[in-house]
Write a protein that holds these residues in place. Structure first.
Motif, PDB file in Angstrom:
ATOM      1  N   THR A   1      42.004  87.875  -4.582  1.00  0.00           N
ATOM      2  CA  THR A   1      42.148  86.456  -4.890  1.00  0.00           C
ATOM      3  C   THR A   1      42.196  86.226  -6.391  1.00  0.00           C
ATOM      4  O   THR A   1      41.350  86.730  -7.123  1.00  0.00           O
ATOM      5  CB  THR A   1      40.940  85.689  -4.294  1.00  0.00           C
ATOM      6  OG1 THR A   1      40.942  85.869  -2.887  1.00  0.00           O
ATOM      7  CG2 THR A   1      41.007  84.226  -4.622  1.00  0.00           C
TER       8      THR A   1
ATOM      9  N   CYS B   1      55.155  81.834  -4.440  1.00  0.00           N
ATOM     10  CA  CYS B   1      53.891  81.069  -4.396  1.00  0.00           C
ATOM     11  C   CYS B   1      53.998  79.868  -5.324  1.00  0.00           C
ATOM     12  O   CYS B   1      53.444  79.861  -6.409  1.00  0.00           O
ATOM     13  CB  CYS B   1      52.739  81.959  -4.833  1.00  0.00           C
ATOM     14  SG  CYS B   1      53.052  82.690  -6.437  1.00  0.00           S
TER      15      CYS B   1
ATOM     16  N   TYR C   1      46.738  84.775  -3.223  1.00  0.00           N
ATOM     17  CA  TYR C   1      46.125  85.950  -2.614  1.00  0.00           C
ATOM     18  C   TYR C   1      47.128  87.097  -2.605  1.00  0.00           C
ATOM     19  O   TYR C   1      48.252  86.951  -2.116  1.00  0.00           O
ATOM     20  CB  TYR C   1      45.677  85.656  -1.183  1.00  0.00           C
ATOM     21  CG  TYR C   1      45.090  86.887  -0.535  1.00  0.00           C
ATOM     22  CD1 TYR C   1      43.834  87.364  -0.930  1.00  0.00           C
ATOM     23  CD2 TYR C   1      45.802  87.599   0.426  1.00  0.00           C
ATOM     24  CE1 TYR C   1      43.300  88.519  -0.371  1.00  0.00           C
ATOM     25  CE2 TYR C   1      45.264  88.748   0.990  1.00  0.00           C
ATOM     26  CZ  TYR C   1      44.012  89.202   0.586  1.00  0.00           C
ATOM     27  OH  TYR C   1      43.486  90.340   1.125  1.00  0.00           O
TER      28      TYR C   1
ATOM     29  N   CYS D   1      47.556  82.830   5.506  1.00  0.00           N
ATOM     30  CA  CYS D   1      48.095  82.198   4.303  1.00  0.00           C
ATOM     31  C   CYS D   1      49.387  81.440   4.611  1.00  0.00           C
ATOM     32  O   CYS D   1      50.350  82.015   5.110  1.00  0.00           O
ATOM     33  CB  CYS D   1      48.354  83.268   3.244  1.00  0.00           C
ATOM     34  SG  CYS D   1      49.065  82.584   1.753  1.00  0.00           S
TER      35      CYS D   1
END
Lengths: 634, 634
Positions: free
Chosen positions: B593, B556, B569, B543
């Motif tokens: 997810t 994120c 994730y 990631c």
């Protein structure tokens, strides 16, 4: 329902084949005004509205949040902040609180401010007052697209073999280089149908010549390759080299076929051949003349071409270069300050595709002198029309592969396009994907990007992932620039992975070709945004990393480096398929968000419930495909 | 465990503060050879191995699949196919089948082919044979990083107010412009702590001058702003303008402080001020002299600086420009063919940062003349050291905000960095994110990118999404270039959304500052790749769109246009937090997810189970934050 609004005396672009009565522009339903001799109109958008269109253009499928300009541009840096690429595809569609389509039929600059200046407002500026605007009503995007497409005429269908894999490079300069490529693919057991001839096959870059040193007995060589199942696809550039005893140039001069300066002399620009004349493709007699020249190559057995540099790209004009050199000379021995330095540097930088040069070129339209600025965006399309009209007359439809760099709506009837000189950037996988539905909306079905990326060096994994998207694009061509790393599949380590990907292409060709022909016949799209099919699904509406393909599938390439897979959103239950060589792995998956693993030698695909797609056995050439014995996956 | 291998007679870079005994290079454990006077070494990688490092560099957190070069470069196009940015951070770490770290202590070019030429091989080429290589053993990446960081010395800690929001532009040229910015933020109730002065505050771009016309009574003005809680942060460039009666230049000439040509004359390059001399920062006496000049501005109340153009950037050299003009003049009246045209154009294009100019510059190192090529990568770092040594002596640690464009490991002890002249590209949100852990590995904790993007025009949504990442970066600065769209938050529609984002920053400052200080104290990273924390989780390992922050969180950002959220994730169960102004919405989420929705005015964040983070009340200035009364979210 299409309504046509006319202002002034538009130049006929031949974008539309259906004729509509003109309504006066005063009846045009959107808020509008004339400012500085430009027609400006606008519409409001709600937060969740989507704006589709503009065909080959930068950025997303949803065009909101940027300002675009229709201005065919030879600009190889397709970054996010560009406004124009090589094409001018003036179709736009609002979908949401209101739903309608627009086509601005105007061959000069059009500016599309789609929520850039003001988030919820689209402002369109037409650089003049002589134009047609078509307004297409409808409630569903696909209906609007089909109605528009029906009015602009059916899309070009290439020969079947044009769905084979194609290898290009700037350049394979001679037969030894071409043979090496074919040999490389044969030895690696990787299928191949076409090899491209970039500018170096010509004699001093002269259109419709072949360098005898590099390709002795060209017709025999073309025949020999065709017997091996390989088509050679030469490039044709817009500019015709100024050279004594060069027949094409001399005919052009004799018959006054070239574009002019304001004083009536021939405009001279510098491109690959050095100084050239630019045929005035806006004239029917010039198109007939130039089109007939392709015969020189079709007589030698050539059955495919790519038209390049037809925005037109101009590296410099004689007058521009002389002025720059004059400026530099005048500064000799002087102490330049910083602004003088930048001014001088920018003078040399600005020689290419300079607005001043474009403004100084004149065409003859309906017997009248017209400045290039007024017709810039249909120059390349008319070059393509020159070829297309000739091919249709001589060979009938669909016999000659033909695609172009510059284009305007209308050219889709006689040619495909490629998306120009992209880069070996991971981000250009998605840019390629996003342009597909947009190009389809505007009639361009036979299209694709330079797989692996044209400019700069590619990595093995990038080429594999790019190809795994290219498996689905009608034009599947690997192309790369002079000075970059060798990008032919067999030149990378473990070429078996490339074989696995390309065999999947050949297995899918019967399905892809059939889907293509149906889309052309029905004025349909091959590639659709998920939002067209799942308008009420918020995640699907916004998804720009997956596409619907035909009635059966959803594609979802991996587009990042150093990952073993990607996120995917399923708007309904589907079958996840991984194809690799002759291997097929399927898995039922449920609606929702998933992370899927996809190896470098695998092509991922989703098939809708109740649908199936056919696969044939792989073969080394399209001509060897057994299109009768099909296996179905679902 | 760190081992040092020495070859030849390395130039001391002062990257390390811990001293190690030198082992002879013949004992160096990796496969190596000398080729053309370059030291080349290599190691193999397995498919799943990850390579971290290189600090401020293009592309991903995992550096595999590209070739990088350590060569401080003033190149504003941070595309995927670039090899160098402004810094040279020679730390690399392999993690997987084998795990170790490397630091190549060498101030000239180093080439890092990390699986580019051959997928599973890293080949490192040092452009010489006088160097140190440090090999750091360890089993976990974070342990290797901490051991390396411990050896290179603690990271610079800026003043607390430097965690406030900072507004910059090239340029706010005068006090009216600065006041307008402060007023704009005040009226929109958006917090702000710093306003930047780019080159135009100076008198004809002369370092350590202030244009009296633009900023009359500068010290009074600085004081007035500080009373409003606003710090003014002037830029200092590397080059010193050649001008009669300009004290700094004349002192430099008198004392022979500038870099030389091979014949001993002063090297003259053209930068913003026109012709300049470049102080030879590699000499201690020159650093002391240049550092002491900052006093002119600190005496006026200035307590923060950014050092720019110190790669060094050179627009042209007097000799290079003269040669180019000479070449152009010699072509006057001649018919150029295409290669002559390109050659001439490239001559002007190639004037900036030209290898020939760099090779012609000489420094004095330990009393000897040394060609710039041999020390290029420590020029900027030594400029920063000049300032840092002065500030430490005069004010003690952490009193003056200082960050630089060019850097080398070692500069992290006295300064932060910004990531240079990025673009208003969506892809640069992720590029910013990816550089954070890499920079942290190399000791640079105080860092950040130009939020909203420096070059080209930004859109409102881009700036908001960029800022929502910037909320977490120690340096949180909005900066944009001359000629681009106004990018100050209050200049966009509905500035309330910007207020909501920036208030989140201020609410988090106590937490972020505390996390920062602990990381500096413990030689730790603020931002870690998920793979550091979840090495056995395949999706987490790969990631590169999320980062671990401190011990408590995962960040994120949303990084695409026209979307209402993103995939995320979760490597374990966590609490999803959305912060907006004073609003806090939390939701427990399970490992796996997810697609999360995040509005333009929200900052998304995940908190690990059992952890909590403090929030204070927002305020308009850091000085007004109540750091005692904290609310905890979890």
């Amino acid at each position: 329902m299409i309504k046509k609004y006319t202002s002034g005396n538009p130049i006929c672009t031949e974008a539309f084949i259906e004729k509509y009565d003109s309504l006066n522009i005063s009846e045009f339903p959107l808020v509008n005004r004339v400012e500085n001799n430009k027609f400006v109109f606008e519409f409001d958008m709600q937060d969740n509205d989507i704006v589709y269109g503009l065909g080959e253009a930068p950025r997303g499928i949803n065009k909101r949040g940027w300002v675009y300009e229709s201005f065919c541009s030879d600009d190889p840096f397709h970054t996010e902040t560009k406004s124009s690429l090589y094409a001018a595809h003036n179709f736009l569609m609002l979908y949401g609180s209101k739903t309608f389509g627009l086509f601005v039929d105007f061959p000069a600059r059009v500016r599309w401010d789609i929520g850039y200046t003001s988030t919820n407002k689209t402002v369109i500026t037409i650089d003049g007052t002589d134009f047609d605007i078509y307004v297409i009503d409808g409630s569903k995007p696909i209906e609007i697209v089909k109605e528009f497409r029906s009015a602009i005429g059916k899309s070009y269908i290439p020969p079947f073999w044009a769905f084979g894999f194609q290898q290009s490079r700037w350049s394979y300069p001679d037969k030894q280089a071409v043979d090496k490529v074919i040999d490389g693919y044969n030895k690696a057991n990787i299928p191949l149908d076409c090899v491209y001839l970039d500018i170096d096959y010509m004699e001093r870059y002269k259109d419709f010549t072949v360098d005898e040193q590099k390709f002795p007995n060209f017709a025999d060589y073309v025949k020999e390759k065709k017997e091996q199942g390989i088509h050679l696809i030469p490039i044709i550039d817009a500019g015709v080299k100024k050279e004594e005893n060069y027949e094409v140039y001399e005919e052009g001069i004799e018959n006054d076929y070239f574009c002019k300066n304001g004083d009536g002399s021939v405009f001279e620009g510098g491109v690959w051949p050095g100084i050239v004349g630019f045929p005035d493709f806006l004239r029917k007699d010039v198109r007939e003349w130039f089109g007939s020249k392709y015969k020189i190559l079709t007589d030698a057995g050539i059955d495919g071409f790519w038209n390049d540099m037809n925005e037109p790209a101009i590296f410099y004009s004689t007058k521009g270069l002389n002025a720059a050199i004059e400026k530099a000379s005048s500064l000799k021995g002087k102490n330049l300050d910083l602004s003088q330095f930048f001014n001088l540097k920018d003078t040399f930088l600005g020689l290419s595709n300079s607005p001043a040069d474009y403004s100084s070129i004149y065409h003859t339209v309906d017997g009248k002198q017209v400045c290039h600025d007024r017709v810039h965006n249909i120059y390349g399309a008319n070059m393509t029309k020159a070829a297309g009209e000739y091919f249709e007359k001589e060979f009938g439809n669909g016999k000659i592969l033909m695609f172009s760099r510059a284009s305007y709506v209308g050219a889709h009837r006689s040619s495909g396009i490629w998306f120009g000189d992209n880069h070996s950037w991971w981000s250009h996988i998605l840019l390629n994907l996003k342009m597909l539905p947009s190009a389809n909306m505007c009639g361009f079905l036979y299209c694709g990007a330079d797989l692996g990326g044209f400019n700069e060096n590619a990595t093995r994994d990038l080429v594999l992932r790019f190809l795994a998207l290219g498996v689905f694009t009608p034009l599947m061509r690997n192309h790369s620039a002079l000075g970059t790393r060798d990008q032919e599949c067999y030149n990378f380590e473990n070429s078996k992975d490339f074989k696995d990907i390309l065999e999947v292409r050949y297995r899918l060709i019967p399905y892809l070709y059939d889907t293509f022909c149906k889309a052309s016949e029905n004025n349909d799209m091959i590639f659709r945004p998920l939002s067209f099919d799942y308008p009420d699904d918020k995640i699907a509406r916004e998804c720009e990393t997956q596409l619907m393909l035909g009635d059966e599938c959803m594609i979802c390439p991996v587009y990042e480096q150093n990952v073993s897979g990607r996120y995917v959103y399923l708007p309904e239950d589907m079958t996840f398929v991984k194809l690799s060589g002759e291997n097929v792995v399927t898995e039922k998956m449920t609606k929702g968000t998933h992370y899927i693993e996809v190896s470098l030698n695998e092509v991922p695909l989703f098939i809708k419930n109740g649908k199936q797609i056919p696969l044939c056995k792989p073969a080394m050439r399209t001509g060897l495909l057994d299109r009768e014995n099909l296996e179905y996956i679902y």
